[in-house]
Write a protein that holds these residues in place. Structure first.
Motif, short mmCIF file in Angstrom:
data_model
loop_
_atom_site.label_atom_id
_atom_site.label_comp_id
_atom_site.label_asym_id
_atom_site.label_seq_id
_atom_site.Cartn_x
_atom_site.Cartn_y
_atom_site.Cartn_z
N ILE A 158 26.14 5.44 44.23
CA ILE A 158 26.68 5.82 45.28
C ILE A 158 27.51 4.64 45.72
N HIS A 159 28.73 4.62 45.75
CA HIS A 159 29.65 3.36 45.97
C HIS A 159 30.58 3.73 47.57
N TYR A 160 30.40 3.06 48.39
CA TYR A 160 31.49 3.13 49.58
C TYR A 160 32.05 1.84 49.86
N THR A 161 33.44 2.19 50.08
CA THR A 161 34.44 1.11 50.44
C THR A 161 35.41 1.34 51.59
N ILE A 162 35.37 0.46 52.27
CA ILE A 162 36.41 0.66 53.27
C ILE A 162 37.32 -0.70 53.72
N LYS A 163 38.34 -0.61 53.55
CA LYS A 163 39.10 -1.96 54.14
C LYS A 163 38.49 -3.26 53.30
N ASN A 164 38.02 -4.21 53.96
CA ASN A 164 37.44 -5.49 53.30
C ASN A 164 36.02 -5.45 52.87
N TYR A 165 35.29 -4.12 53.14
CA TYR A 165 33.90 -4.15 52.85
C TYR A 165 33.57 -3.08 51.86
N PHE A 166 32.49 -3.49 50.91
CA PHE A 166 32.04 -2.42 50.05
C PHE A 166 30.35 -2.49 50.12
N ILE A 167 29.79 -1.33 49.62
CA ILE A 167 28.39 -1.25 49.52
C ILE A 167 28.10 -0.09 48.33
N GLY A 168 27.29 -0.76 47.56
CA GLY A 168 26.91 0.45 46.68
C GLY A 168 25.24 0.54 46.27
N LEU A 169 24.76 1.38 46.01
CA LEU A 169 23.40 1.77 45.76
C LEU A 169 23.26 2.40 44.39
N SER A 170 22.41 2.11 43.53
CA SER A 170 22.24 2.69 42.10
C SER A 170 20.86 2.69 41.76
N ILE A 171 20.30 3.65 40.93
CA ILE A 171 19.32 3.74 39.94
C ILE A 171 19.62 3.68 38.42
N PRO A 172 19.75 2.49 38.08
CA PRO A 172 20.08 2.39 36.52
C PRO A 172 19.44 3.07 35.43
N GLN A 173 18.31 3.36 35.88
CA GLN A 173 17.49 4.06 34.86
C GLN A 173 16.40 5.02 35.44
N MET A 174 16.61 6.43 35.13
CA MET A 174 16.00 7.49 35.61
C MET A 174 14.74 7.95 34.75
N LEU A 175 14.84 7.55 33.53
CA LEU A 175 13.64 7.93 32.61
C LEU A 175 13.04 6.66 32.09
N LYS A 194 8.40 4.47 38.76
CA LYS A 194 8.84 3.49 37.83
C LYS A 194 10.43 3.40 37.98
N TYR A 195 10.88 3.68 39.11
CA TYR A 195 12.38 3.37 39.20
C TYR A 195 12.76 1.85 39.60
N SER A 196 13.74 1.54 39.52
CA SER A 196 14.29 0.44 39.83
C SER A 196 15.54 0.80 40.75
N TYR A 197 15.76 0.13 41.97
CA TYR A 197 16.93 0.43 42.52
C TYR A 197 17.59 -0.82 43.06
N LEU A 198 19.03 -0.65 42.84
CA LEU A 198 19.96 -1.72 43.05
C LEU A 198 20.89 -1.68 44.34
N LEU A 199 21.05 -2.49 45.11
CA LEU A 199 21.77 -2.54 46.31
C LEU A 199 22.75 -3.63 46.12
N ASN A 200 24.06 -3.42 46.22
CA ASN A 200 25.15 -4.30 46.07
C ASN A 200 26.24 -4.17 47.14
N THR A 201 26.44 -5.50 47.77
CA THR A 201 27.15 -5.17 49.06
C THR A 201 28.04 -6.71 49.10
N GLY A 202 29.23 -6.43 49.55
CA GLY A 202 30.08 -7.69 49.60
C GLY A 202 31.27 -7.41 50.75
#
Length: 309
Positions: A158-175, A194-202
């Motif tokens: 999932i990725h959300y961006t508005i004006k000068n801000y963004f945030i993303g959340l992902s599960i890079p491997q589901m198996l 066994k999931y890994s979760y990535l949160l990216n924001t800036g």
């Protein structure tokens, strides 16, 4: 003897990756966010081509190296994003080739975009046991190479961006996978533990008309038992006239990376990263190098940044 242990260490690390216990990260995600989140597909609002090469731990025999080509673009009036990545990874005596397709459904909102992404990854892996330095020359496993194995996987983001801000959340491997020696095949399972979760924001900060500051943060959490359940990257980039970029990244008291990007035109840019280890690995490694070329088929770009806003 040192070479033997280096090779064995890399093989053990490769086995951990196959089981889905860890998800390795290259600094390329700063320049190409689609590599960690399928929801970024089409996020540049134009056809985007990139070529990446990375070599880790220079001076260590059999150290990992990766080559990747990616392309993504928006469709249906920017409501759909499609992406493709071709990746070749080498570590030790193992080679992996990936074909990744990314699909993003983009909801256009005032001053921003909300995107949901799904990725499909088909990996072909092969290990050349004959290239290993054997401690026991009579061990039969070193007489034959492994066959090619086809291993599929999925990702979600999932990725959300508005004006000068963004945030993303992902599960890079589901198996996750384990290798069955008796059946000579990989066994897949979908295990939430066994999931890994990535949160990216800036955030983008305009210091003046020419200089902009781009601080960002990447958090990685693995739900499996691991010495480092949490990993973090602190990133900062400074741009001048949206042409020259200089910054750095710091990861978990283990490594630091210096990043440089130059945009020759509004369409073409070159990025380079030099990583040096802070951990004990620094005694054996001369650092890591990453380089990326990118061409954006868009002739009016407000801010062709390594991050997507």
């Amino acid at each position: 003897m040192r070479k033997i242990w280096v090779v064995l260490l890399i093989v053990v690390l490769a086995g951990r990756l196959c089981k889905g216990q860890d998800y390795t990260l290259n600094t390329q995600y700063i320049l190409n966010p689609m590599s960690i989140n399928p929801a970024y597909a089409g996020g540049n609002n134009a056809l985007n081509l990139s070529l990446y090469y990375g070599k880790k731990w220079i001076g260590v025999e059999g150290s990992p190296q990766s080559t990747a080509f990616s392309v993504d673009a928006p469709f249906l009036h920017q409501k759909l994003g499609l992406g493709l990545m071709l990746v070749s990874d080498d570590y030790g005596v193992t080679n992996e080739k990936h074909l990744r397709t990314n699909y993003a459904f983009r909801i256009l909102i005032p001053n921003g975009v909300l995107a949901f992404g799904l990725g499909v990854d088909v990996k072909m892996t092969k290990t050349s046991f004959q290239d290993l330095i054997a401690l026991d020359q009579d061990d039969d496993i070193f007489l034959l190479d492994s066959k090619n194995y086809i291993v599929p996987n999925f990702s979600f983001g999932i990725h959300y961006t508005i004006k000068n801000y963004f945030i993303g959340l992902s599960i890079p491997q589901m198996l996750s996978y384990t290798f069955d020696m008796a059946k000579d095949e990989y066994l897949a399972e979908n295990d939430f533990s066994k999931y890994s979760y990535l949160l990216n924001t800036g955030y983008k900060i305009g210091l003046n008309k020419r200089i902009k500051l781009y601080p960002s943060l990447l958090l990685q959490y693995t739900s499996m038992e691991s010495p480092e359940k949490f990993q973090y990257d602190f990133n900062t980039l400074v741009s001048y006239d949206d042409r020259f970029w200089l910054g750095g990244s710091f990861r978990n008291e283990r490594s630091a990376t210096a990043i440089l990007q130059v945009s020759a035109t509004s369409q073409f840019s070159v990025g380079y990263g030099f990583n040096f280890e802070i951990s004990k690995l620094n005694r054996h490694s001369n650092g890591s190098h990453e380089i990326m070329l990118r061409y954006l088929f868009k002739y009016k770009v407000d801010a062709p940044t390594p991050l997507i806003f």
